[in-house]
Design a protein around this motif. Sequence first.
Motif, PDB file in Angstrom:
ATOM      1  N   GLY A 138      16.795 -30.287 -61.172  1.00  0.00           N
ATOM      2  CA  GLY A 138      15.757 -29.669 -60.349  1.00  0.00           C
ATOM      3  C   GLY A 138      16.251 -29.300 -58.974  1.00  0.00           C
ATOM      4  N   VAL A 139      15.304 -28.823 -58.154  1.00  0.00           N
ATOM      5  CA  VAL A 139      15.638 -28.374 -56.801  1.00  0.00           C
ATOM      6  C   VAL A 139      14.496 -28.709 -55.855  1.00  0.00           C
ATOM      7  N   ILE A 140      14.857 -29.108 -54.648  1.00  0.00           N
ATOM      8  CA  ILE A 140      13.885 -29.373 -53.589  1.00  0.00           C
ATOM      9  C   ILE A 140      14.176 -28.427 -52.439  1.00  0.00           C
ATOM     10  N   ILE A 141      13.150 -27.713 -52.002  1.00  0.00           N
ATOM     11  CA  ILE A 141      13.283 -26.760 -50.899  1.00  0.00           C
ATOM     12  C   ILE A 141      12.403 -27.231 -49.743  1.00  0.00           C
ATOM     13  N   ASN A 142      13.010 -27.481 -48.599  1.00  0.00           N
ATOM     14  CA  ASN A 142      12.274 -27.899 -47.419  1.00  0.00           C
ATOM     15  C   ASN A 142      12.109 -26.736 -46.448  1.00  0.00           C
ATOM     16  N   THR A 143      11.164 -26.868 -45.536  1.00  0.00           N
ATOM     17  CA  THR A 143      10.902 -25.812 -44.566  1.00  0.00           C
ATOM     18  C   THR A 143      11.182 -26.308 -43.161  1.00  0.00           C
ATOM     19  N   ALA A 144      12.136 -25.673 -42.505  1.00  0.00           N
ATOM     20  CA  ALA A 144      12.416 -25.958 -41.100  1.00  0.00           C
ATOM     21  C   ALA A 144      11.800 -24.836 -40.262  1.00  0.00           C
ATOM     22  N   SER A 145      12.518 -24.314 -39.314  1.00  0.00           N
ATOM     23  CA  SER A 145      12.051 -23.226 -38.455  1.00  0.00           C
ATOM     24  C   SER A 145      13.219 -22.786 -37.597  1.00  0.00           C
ATOM     25  N   VAL A 146      13.173 -21.549 -37.112  1.00  0.00           N
ATOM     26  CA  VAL A 146      14.182 -21.125 -36.146  1.00  0.00           C
ATOM     27  C   VAL A 146      14.074 -21.961 -34.869  1.00  0.00           C
ATOM     28  N   ALA A 147      12.920 -22.607 -34.673  1.00  0.00           N
ATOM     29  CA  ALA A 147      12.745 -23.487 -33.512  1.00  0.00           C
ATOM     30  C   ALA A 147      13.689 -24.685 -33.578  1.00  0.00           C
ATOM     31  N   ALA A 148      14.221 -24.979 -34.746  1.00  0.00           N
ATOM     32  CA  ALA A 148      15.220 -26.046 -34.857  1.00  0.00           C
ATOM     33  C   ALA A 148      16.481 -25.687 -34.075  1.00  0.00           C
ATOM     34  N   TYR A 149      16.716 -24.382 -33.891  1.00  0.00           N
ATOM     35  CA  TYR A 149      17.895 -23.896 -33.181  1.00  0.00           C
ATOM     36  C   TYR A 149      17.543 -23.306 -31.819  1.00  0.00           C
ATOM     37  N   ASP A 150      16.405 -22.618 -31.734  1.00  0.00           N
ATOM     38  CA  ASP A 150      16.027 -21.864 -30.540  1.00  0.00           C
ATOM     39  C   ASP A 150      14.659 -22.310 -30.024  1.00  0.00           C
ATOM     40  N   GLY A 151      14.497 -23.609 -29.860  1.00  0.00           N
ATOM     41  CA  GLY A 151      13.195 -24.124 -29.436  1.00  0.00           C
ATOM     42  C   GLY A 151      12.752 -23.551 -28.100  1.00  0.00           C
ATOM     43  N   GLN A 152      11.513 -23.112 -28.058  1.00  0.00           N
ATOM     44  CA  GLN A 152      10.967 -22.515 -26.841  1.00  0.00           C
ATOM     45  C   GLN A 152      10.314 -23.565 -25.949  1.00  0.00           C
ATOM     46  N   ILE A 153       9.954 -23.154 -24.759  1.00  0.00           N
ATOM     47  CA  ILE A 153       9.206 -24.021 -23.856  1.00  0.00           C
ATOM     48  C   ILE A 153       7.926 -24.472 -24.562  1.00  0.00           C
ATOM     49  N   GLY A 154       7.669 -25.761 -24.521  1.00  0.00           N
ATOM     50  CA  GLY A 154       6.477 -26.296 -25.165  1.00  0.00           C
ATOM     51  C   GLY A 154       6.680 -26.695 -26.616  1.00  0.00           C
ATOM     52  N   GLN A 155       7.890 -26.491 -27.149  1.00  0.00           N
ATOM     53  CA  GLN A 155       8.147 -26.798 -28.555  1.00  0.00           C
ATOM     54  C   GLN A 155       8.995 -28.047 -28.750  1.00  0.00           C
ATOM     55  N   ILE A 156       9.022 -28.931 -27.769  1.00  0.00           N
ATOM     56  CA  ILE A 156       9.922 -30.080 -27.845  1.00  0.00           C
ATOM     57  C   ILE A 156       9.672 -30.923 -29.093  1.00  0.00           C
TER      58      ILE A 156
END
Length: 252
Positions: A138-156
Amino acid sequence: MQITDTAAIVTGGASGLGGATARALAEQGARVFALDLGAAIEKAEQIDGVTYVEADVTDPEQVRAAVEQAAGSGAPLRTVVNCAGIGPSARILSKKGPHDLNLFRKVVEVNLIGTFNVVTVAAEAIAKTEPLADDQRGVIINTASVAAYDGQIGQIAYSASKGGVVGMTLPAARDLASHGIRVMTIAPGIIDTPMLATVSDEFRAGLAAGVPFPKRLGRPDEYAQLALYIVQHDYLNGEVIRLDGSLRMAPR
């Protein structure tokens, strides 16, 4: 790996990325179990092949019951897609004072610990299925975000939680390799989900203008299309794919 006549779990499956993925998997012949909170399920569209299951991803017992339901459906559990998540915004220091520690903890609990909880419980069930070609199960697919790399102000808090999901990808794939389970992560950019439904057209246009190409917001069905491709492509494993039109987020 084929999708037809298998069982699949999608967390956050009542709307947005999860809703689109649940629909896409069902259209390919999977028996889909869409996990979400009760309030979201009440508003969800009824889709042939999709069974909605009320479950909080941070609750081990609720997740275990949902996984057992999927694994006992008569079709082998082969696919898990983790889309459940929250994204409140707060600065470390603002005019209201320091960042609320409980808020930070809640975001990490849902986005990171919730993902890990589902991965762990579901992997145990997938590992019990009969192996396919190359001993794949089988396969497991998780969801991250570009915020993991380019976090904006307020996204800590959000960036920290999604950075954790990115960090889990390779060790999870290595941990589960002996069980024939692949692990992948998708890191979406700005996707036109219900979270953006309340903002103005002008604001949406501004977001779209910041995407190099194509200059538009991403669509949930494009996330679902990529998720299906990952399921079907047996050599994709232990990697994060950015789905963002080459977007690199500015500080704000």
